[in-house]
Design an enzyme around this catalytic site. Structure first.
Site, PDB file in Angstrom:
ATOM      1  N   HIS A 232       0.837  -1.206   0.000  1.00 51.48           N
ATOM      2  CA  HIS A 232       0.000   0.000   0.000  1.00 51.48           C
ATOM      3  C   HIS A 232       0.869   1.252   0.000  1.00 51.48           C
ATOM      4  O   HIS A 232       1.934   1.288   0.614  1.00 51.48           O
ATOM      5  CB  HIS A 232      -0.989   0.006   1.166  1.00 51.48           C
ATOM      6  CG  HIS A 232      -0.400   0.052   2.531  1.00 51.48           C
ATOM      7  ND1 HIS A 232      -0.115   1.228   3.201  1.00 51.48           N
ATOM      8  CD2 HIS A 232      -0.058  -0.939   3.396  1.00 51.48           C
ATOM      9  CE1 HIS A 232       0.356   0.963   4.401  1.00 51.48           C
ATOM     10  NE2 HIS A 232       0.419  -0.350   4.552  1.00 51.48           N
TER      11      HIS A 232
ATOM     12  N   ASP B 208      -0.135   4.422   0.950  1.00 53.32           N
ATOM     13  CA  ASP B 208      -0.425   5.437   1.967  1.00 53.32           C
ATOM     14  C   ASP B 208       0.358   5.179   3.241  1.00 53.32           C
ATOM     15  O   ASP B 208       0.863   4.081   3.473  1.00 53.32           O
ATOM     16  CB  ASP B 208      -1.919   5.463   2.281  1.00 53.32           C
ATOM     17  CG  ASP B 208      -2.421   4.140   2.841  1.00 53.32           C
ATOM     18  OD1 ASP B 208      -2.193   3.097   2.205  1.00 53.32           O
ATOM     19  OD2 ASP B 208      -3.043   4.134   3.924  1.00 53.32           O
TER      20      ASP B 208
ATOM     21  N   ASP C 216       6.278   1.800   6.510  1.00 52.26           N
ATOM     22  CA  ASP C 216       4.964   1.166   6.422  1.00 52.26           C
ATOM     23  C   ASP C 216       4.098   1.996   5.495  1.00 52.26           C
ATOM     24  O   ASP C 216       3.514   2.989   5.900  1.00 52.26           O
ATOM     25  CB  ASP C 216       4.350   1.081   7.823  1.00 52.26           C
ATOM     26  CG  ASP C 216       2.961   0.482   7.848  1.00 52.26           C
ATOM     27  OD1 ASP C 216       2.547  -0.096   6.834  1.00 52.26           O
ATOM     28  OD2 ASP C 216       2.285   0.595   8.889  1.00 52.26           O
TER      29      ASP C 216
ATOM     30  N   GLU D 234      -4.941   1.947   2.863  1.00 54.38           N
ATOM     31  CA  GLU D 234      -4.943   0.753   3.710  1.00 54.38           C
ATOM     32  C   GLU D 234      -4.968   1.134   5.175  1.00 54.38           C
ATOM     33  O   GLU D 234      -5.607   0.452   6.000  1.00 54.38           O
ATOM     34  CB  GLU D 234      -3.712  -0.106   3.398  1.00 54.38           C
ATOM     35  CG  GLU D 234      -3.689  -1.461   4.093  1.00 54.38           C
ATOM     36  CD  GLU D 234      -2.898  -1.486   5.401  1.00 54.38           C
ATOM     37  OE1 GLU D 234      -2.774  -2.574   5.989  1.00 54.38           O
ATOM     38  OE2 GLU D 234      -2.421  -0.408   5.839  1.00 54.38           O
ATOM     39  N   GLU D 235      -4.292   2.214   5.527  1.00 54.37           N
ATOM     40  CA  GLU D 235      -4.162   2.612   6.930  1.00 54.37           C
ATOM     41  C   GLU D 235      -5.479   3.062   7.551  1.00 54.37           C
ATOM     42  O   GLU D 235      -5.607   3.100   8.777  1.00 54.37           O
ATOM     43  CB  GLU D 235      -3.121   3.727   7.075  1.00 54.37           C
ATOM     44  CG  GLU D 235      -1.696   3.313   6.718  1.00 54.37           C
ATOM     45  CD  GLU D 235      -1.064   2.378   7.736  1.00 54.37           C
ATOM     46  OE1 GLU D 235      -1.757   2.015   8.721  1.00 54.37           O
ATOM     47  OE2 GLU D 235       0.098   2.004   7.560  1.00 54.37           O
TER      48      GLU D 235
ATOM     49  N   ASP E 294       4.337  -6.246   3.919  1.00 49.55           N
ATOM     50  CA  ASP E 294       3.936  -5.249   4.905  1.00 49.55           C
ATOM     51  C   ASP E 294       4.265  -5.746   6.314  1.00 49.55           C
ATOM     52  O   ASP E 294       3.450  -5.647   7.220  1.00 49.55           O
ATOM     53  CB  ASP E 294       2.425  -4.998   4.765  1.00 49.55           C
ATOM     54  CG  ASP E 294       1.956  -3.729   5.453  1.00 49.55           C
ATOM     55  OD1 ASP E 294       2.811  -2.949   5.916  1.00 49.55           O
ATOM     56  OD2 ASP E 294       0.733  -3.520   5.536  1.00 49.55           O
TER      57      ASP E 294
ATOM     58  N   HIS F   8       4.115   3.717  12.658  1.00 52.31           N
ATOM     59  CA  HIS F   8       3.155   4.728  13.118  1.00 52.31           C
ATOM     60  C   HIS F   8       3.772   5.632  14.183  1.00 52.31           C
ATOM     61  O   HIS F   8       3.064   6.153  15.051  1.00 52.31           O
ATOM     62  CB  HIS F   8       1.876   4.084  13.657  1.00 52.31           C
ATOM     63  CG  HIS F   8       1.096   3.306  12.646  1.00 52.31           C
ATOM     64  ND1 HIS F   8      -0.228   2.950  12.820  1.00 52.31           N
ATOM     65  CD2 HIS F   8       1.450   2.805  11.438  1.00 52.31           C
ATOM     66  CE1 HIS F   8      -0.645   2.276  11.774  1.00 52.31           C
ATOM     67  NE2 HIS F   8       0.360   2.169  10.916  1.00 52.31           N
TER      68      HIS F   8
END
Length: 409
Positions: free
Chosen positions: A78, A80, A141, A175-176, A198, A381
């Site tokens: 992904h 994003d 990520d 995705e997030e 991922d 994150h």
């Protein structure tokens, strides 16, 4: 490795931070920017069937090099990054020949990647570590996954002598915030199995995730001017505060659980005296337990408002994703072939369960079993996020071996 590092640093500099609540897909313009960059690079490496959809999804194909029938597989990542911390103006910092000590991030020296909190760093002395400067996410990520797939694709396209079947590539958005495959038709992949890139440490893979729902709890009070409030006002802020205070503090929450333990997690709160809305994440490896978690929240909220009529509470539960393990048996080769590829790359396969979800959770539910593979995402994150170039390179090797394994069918 220089090409892999260059790709990764180029991708993380693009702000693709997802934005919840926009009603748009993709939710941020930067995802379009990265998608267009990937399309250009895929065409330059002579990938087949390169497509940029109206929703900024990127598709491409690495054609088969074997003459016998071999099953088609897919690789996904992904574009994003998380909305939980800034993804704007990312400045990747490359730490060559890592010395094994704590890493102070120069953009904000209060941000320190500590070895005692990241013991995996002890195994990466003299390797190449990439961090942000402490003021933003790094974006490993899942830009690490994007870079790994693009590097493996370039290698296979440049070496048609390597035997493999057809491989579909797909790069998704948002995705997030739980919308990664909203506009992905599984038929477009036409694959018997897929793999998301991922994950974290070398050799790790996952065939199981949490099941997940989102619960929105809204307290409705009674508002009136404070001068007239006695016996009449019911403050929704205080109702919500009482509700939060009654949640367990030593269990049932992410900060006190690990392994296979489930949790209920408040993530947002907004409102005022008249009305307050809270959003909760409900998470469990046992899908049936999600209903129990929702019932617990509803019961607790109703207990809070019961002494204060006519105040009331409303709760809405939305399905998010389901444990990919529930659908993995649809393609029994998906995980054994991945284990074989990891071993052929000279690594020790290590099966884990994800205390979260991936695009593979929804894709598996839609009919394509989709395990997840490591790409060196650490401290995700967070402004303390980091990645290791050599771990990313190992992931590239695994993808090449995975292509070969499926090509032997």
């Amino acid at each position: 490795m220089s090409a892999l590092l260059d790709r990764f640093c180029r991708y993380v500099r693009i702000n693709t931070q997802a934005q919840d609540g926009t009603g748009k897909y993709p939710s941020s313009a930067g995802q379009w920017d990265l998608a267009k960059m990937l399309v250009h690079e895929l065409k330059e490496m002579h990938a087949h069937d390169v497509v940029l959809t109206e929703h900024a999804l990127v598709f491409a194909t690495i054609p088969a090099t074997v003459h016998h029938h071999a099953p088609t597989i897919a690789w996904l990542a992904h574009m994003d990054t998380s909305p939980e911390f800034s993804g704007a103006n990312v400045k990747p910092v490359v730490h060559h020949h890592y010395d094994g000590e704590d890493i102070v991030l120069h953009g904000d020296p209060t941000q320190v990647i500590r070895v005692k909190e990241c013991p995996e760093l002890k195994d990466l002395v003299d390797k190449t570590i990439i961090t942000g400067d402490g003021t933003t996410l790094l974006g490993a990520d899942d830009k690490a996954g994007v870079a790994v797939i693009m590097t493996a694709a370039a290698y296979l396209l440049a070496h048609p002598e390597i035997p493999h079947g057809t491989i579909r590539l797909c790069f998704t958005c948002d995705e997030e915030i739980g919308h990664g495959v909203d506009h992905l038709n599984p038929a477009r992949l036409d694959a018997v199995a897929a793999y998301t890139l991922d994950g974290a440490k070398t050799g790790e893979y996952e065939g199981e995730t949490f099941s997940a729902d989102k619960a929105t709890v809204t307290f409705k009070g009674v508002v009136i001017h404070p001068a007239l409030a006695k016996g009449r006002m019911i403050n929704a802020i205080k109702l919500a505060a009482d509700f939060i205070d009654k949640l367990p503090k030593d269990r049932f929450c992410p900060e006190t659980t690990d392994g296979r333990e489930s949790f209920v997690h408040p993530v947002t709160i907004q409102g005022g005296v008249a009305e307050v809305t809270l959003q909760f994440l409900l998470r469990s490896f046992n899908t049936a337990e999600l209903a129990d978690q929702a019932a617990f929240l509803k019961r607790l909220a109703e207990e809070v408002v019961a002494p204060f009529p006519p105040a009331r509470v409303e709760m809405v539960v939305e399905k998010q994703y389901r444990n990919m393990a529930d659908g993995m048996d649809r393609e029994p080769r998906a995980i054994p072939y991945l284990e074989k590829a990891i071993a052929r790359a000279g690594l020790v396969p290590r099966k884990l369960s994800i205390r979260g979800g991936t695009d593979g959770s929804r894709l598996t539910e839609l009919g394509i079993p989709t395990p997840n593979l490591f790409t060196s995402e650490h401290n995700i994150h967070s402004p303390l996020e980091w990645a290791c170039l050599e771990e990313m390179e190992e992931a590239v090797k695994v993808l090449v071996e995975l292509a070969k394994v499926w090509g032997e069918e």
